[in-house]
Write a protein that holds these residues in place. Structure first.
Motif, PDB file in Angstrom:
ATOM      1  N   ARG A  67       0.806  -1.219   0.000  1.00 16.94           N
ATOM      2  CA  ARG A  67       0.000   0.000   0.000  1.00 16.94           C
ATOM      3  C   ARG A  67       0.839   1.268   0.000  1.00 16.94           C
ATOM      4  N   PHE A  68       1.978   1.248   0.693  1.00 14.20           N
ATOM      5  CA  PHE A  68       2.833   2.421   0.817  1.00 14.20           C
ATOM      6  C   PHE A  68       4.094   2.239  -0.021  1.00 14.20           C
ATOM      7  N   THR A  69       4.624   3.345  -0.533  1.00 16.13           N
ATOM      8  CA  THR A  69       5.865   3.332  -1.292  1.00 16.13           C
ATOM      9  C   THR A  69       6.745   4.493  -0.842  1.00 16.13           C
ATOM     10  N   ILE A  70       7.968   4.192  -0.443  1.00 18.80           N
ATOM     11  CA  ILE A  70       8.922   5.224  -0.064  1.00 18.80           C
ATOM     12  C   ILE A  70       9.874   5.464  -1.233  1.00 18.80           C
ATOM     13  N   THR A  71      10.117   6.721  -1.541  1.00 16.07           N
ATOM     14  CA  THR A  71      11.058   7.105  -2.587  1.00 16.07           C
ATOM     15  C   THR A  71      11.874   8.291  -2.094  1.00 16.07           C
ATOM     16  N   ARG A  72      12.942   8.598  -2.795  1.00 11.23           N
ATOM     17  CA  ARG A  72      13.740   9.766  -2.444  1.00 11.23           C
ATOM     18  C   ARG A  72      14.297  10.415  -3.692  1.00 11.23           C
ATOM     19  N   ASN A  74      17.454  12.671  -4.083  1.00 12.62           N
ATOM     20  CA  ASN A  74      18.597  13.238  -3.380  1.00 12.62           C
ATOM     21  C   ASN A  74      18.989  14.613  -3.915  1.00 12.62           C
ATOM     22  N   ALA A  75      18.726  14.869  -5.183  1.00 11.90           N
ATOM     23  CA  ALA A  75      19.018  16.185  -5.746  1.00 11.90           C
ATOM     24  C   ALA A  75      18.179  17.266  -5.082  1.00 11.90           C
ATOM     25  N   LYS A  76      17.012  16.895  -4.575  1.00 11.30           N
ATOM     26  CA  LYS A  76      16.123  17.832  -3.897  1.00 11.30           C
ATOM     27  C   LYS A  76      16.152  17.678  -2.384  1.00 11.30           C
ATOM     28  N   ASN A  77      16.986  16.777  -1.881  1.00 10.89           N
ATOM     29  CA  ASN A  77      17.048  16.493  -0.444  1.00 10.89           C
ATOM     30  C   ASN A  77      15.659  16.221   0.121  1.00 10.89           C
ATOM     31  N   THR A  78      14.910  15.390  -0.584  1.00  7.02           N
ATOM     32  CA  THR A  78      13.528  15.133  -0.227  1.00  7.02           C
ATOM     33  C   THR A  78      13.230  13.642  -0.282  1.00  7.02           C
ATOM     34  N   VAL A  79      12.473  13.178   0.696  1.00  9.12           N
ATOM     35  CA  VAL A  79      11.988  11.804   0.757  1.00  9.12           C
ATOM     36  C   VAL A  79      10.470  11.840   0.748  1.00  9.12           C
ATOM     37  N   TYR A  80       9.863  10.866   0.089  1.00  8.79           N
ATOM     38  CA  TYR A  80       8.421  10.825  -0.053  1.00  8.79           C
ATOM     39  C   TYR A  80       7.855   9.520   0.492  1.00  8.79           C
ATOM     40  N   LEU A  81       6.604   9.576   0.881  1.00  9.61           N
ATOM     41  CA  LEU A  81       5.867   8.380   1.249  1.00  9.61           C
ATOM     42  C   LEU A  81       4.512   8.443   0.562  1.00  9.61           C
ATOM     43  N   GLN A  82       4.341   7.622  -0.463  1.00 10.40           N
ATOM     44  CA  GLN A  82       3.060   7.512  -1.143  1.00 10.40           C
ATOM     45  C   GLN A  82       2.213   6.495  -0.410  1.00 10.40           C
ATOM     46  N   MET A  83       1.056   6.911   0.058  1.00 10.66           N
ATOM     47  CA  MET A  83       0.173   6.065   0.844  1.00 10.66           C
ATOM     48  C   MET A  83      -1.121   5.868   0.081  1.00 10.66           C
ATOM     49  N   ASN A  84      -1.388   4.630  -0.307  1.00  7.86           N
ATOM     50  CA  ASN A  84      -2.602   4.280  -1.033  1.00  7.86           C
ATOM     51  C   ASN A  84      -3.472   3.365  -0.188  1.00  7.86           C
ATOM     52  N   SER A  85      -4.737   3.286  -0.556  1.00 14.38           N
ATOM     53  CA  SER A  85      -5.686   2.412   0.136  1.00 14.38           C
ATOM     54  C   SER A  85      -5.626   2.606   1.643  1.00 14.38           C
ATOM     55  N   LEU A  86      -5.692   3.841   2.054  1.00 17.57           N
ATOM     56  CA  LEU A  86      -5.546   4.163   3.472  1.00 17.57           C
ATOM     57  C   LEU A  86      -6.670   3.559   4.307  1.00 17.57           C
ATOM     58  N   LYS A  87      -6.308   3.136   5.492  1.00 18.34           N
ATOM     59  CA  LYS A  87      -7.218   2.527   6.441  1.00 18.34           C
ATOM     60  C   LYS A  87      -7.271   3.361   7.710  1.00 18.34           C
ATOM     61  N   PRO A  88      -8.356   3.255   8.477  1.00 11.01           N
ATOM     62  CA  PRO A  88      -8.418   4.002   9.740  1.00 11.01           C
ATOM     63  C   PRO A  88      -7.236   3.723  10.663  1.00 11.01           C
ATOM     64  N   GLU A  89      -6.707   2.510  10.647  1.00  8.06           N
ATOM     65  CA  GLU A  89      -5.576   2.187  11.498  1.00  8.06           C
ATOM     66  C   GLU A  89      -4.279   2.859  11.058  1.00  8.06           C
ATOM     67  N   ASP A  90      -4.280   3.518   9.900  1.00 11.90           N
ATOM     68  CA  ASP A  90      -3.130   4.311   9.478  1.00 11.90           C
ATOM     69  C   ASP A  90      -3.113   5.684  10.130  1.00 11.90           C
TER      70      ASP A  90
END
Length: 125
Positions: A67-72, A74-90
């Motif tokens: 459900r989740f995907t982490i990417t980065r 480095n040229a932008k000094n940025t890390v991302y977390l794509q969260m799909n199909s979110l659930k209440p427990e998230d």
């Protein structure tokens, strides 16, 4: 010391998607593994995802695999977390962090040196 600022959180319904961003300043972290953690009210901070310094390898908690995907970027000094199909427990405050030098990836909190202030994610049912 690096400063980390998370953004992208919000209130969404179950099944929706969110993309969190973590922007770093003050010091480069391109040679370090990064991670995302989350903390729900009354609970300890738990591991969500980690990514190697180059972005070539990732690892996820079982609760978010597929459900989740982490990417980065480095040229932008940025890390991302794509969260799909979110659930209440998230529902939690989500934090990004920089691991200490020498860790290829890390899922333990005490292996991270720097933490952001968090961004809130609320998933309603």
């Amino acid at each position: 010391q690096v400063q980390l600022v998370e953004s992208g959180g919000g209130l969404v319904q179950a099944g929706a998607s969110l993309r969190l961003s973590c922007a770093a300043s003050g010091r480069t972290f391109s040679s370090n593994a990064m991670g995302w953690f989350r903390q729900a009210p009354g609970k300890e901070r738990e591991f969500v995802a980690t990514i190697s310094s180059s972005g070539g390898d990732t690892y996820y908690a079982d609760s978010v695999k597929g459900r989740f995907t982490i990417t980065r970027d480095n040229a932008k000094n940025t890390v991302y977390l794509q969260m799909n199909s979110l659930k209440p427990e998230d529902t939690a405050d989500y934090y990004c962090a920089v691991a200490r030098a020498g860790f290829y990836m890390a899922s333990l909190r005490n292996r991270y040196d720097y933490w952001g202030q968090g961004t809130q994610v609320t998933v309603s049912s």
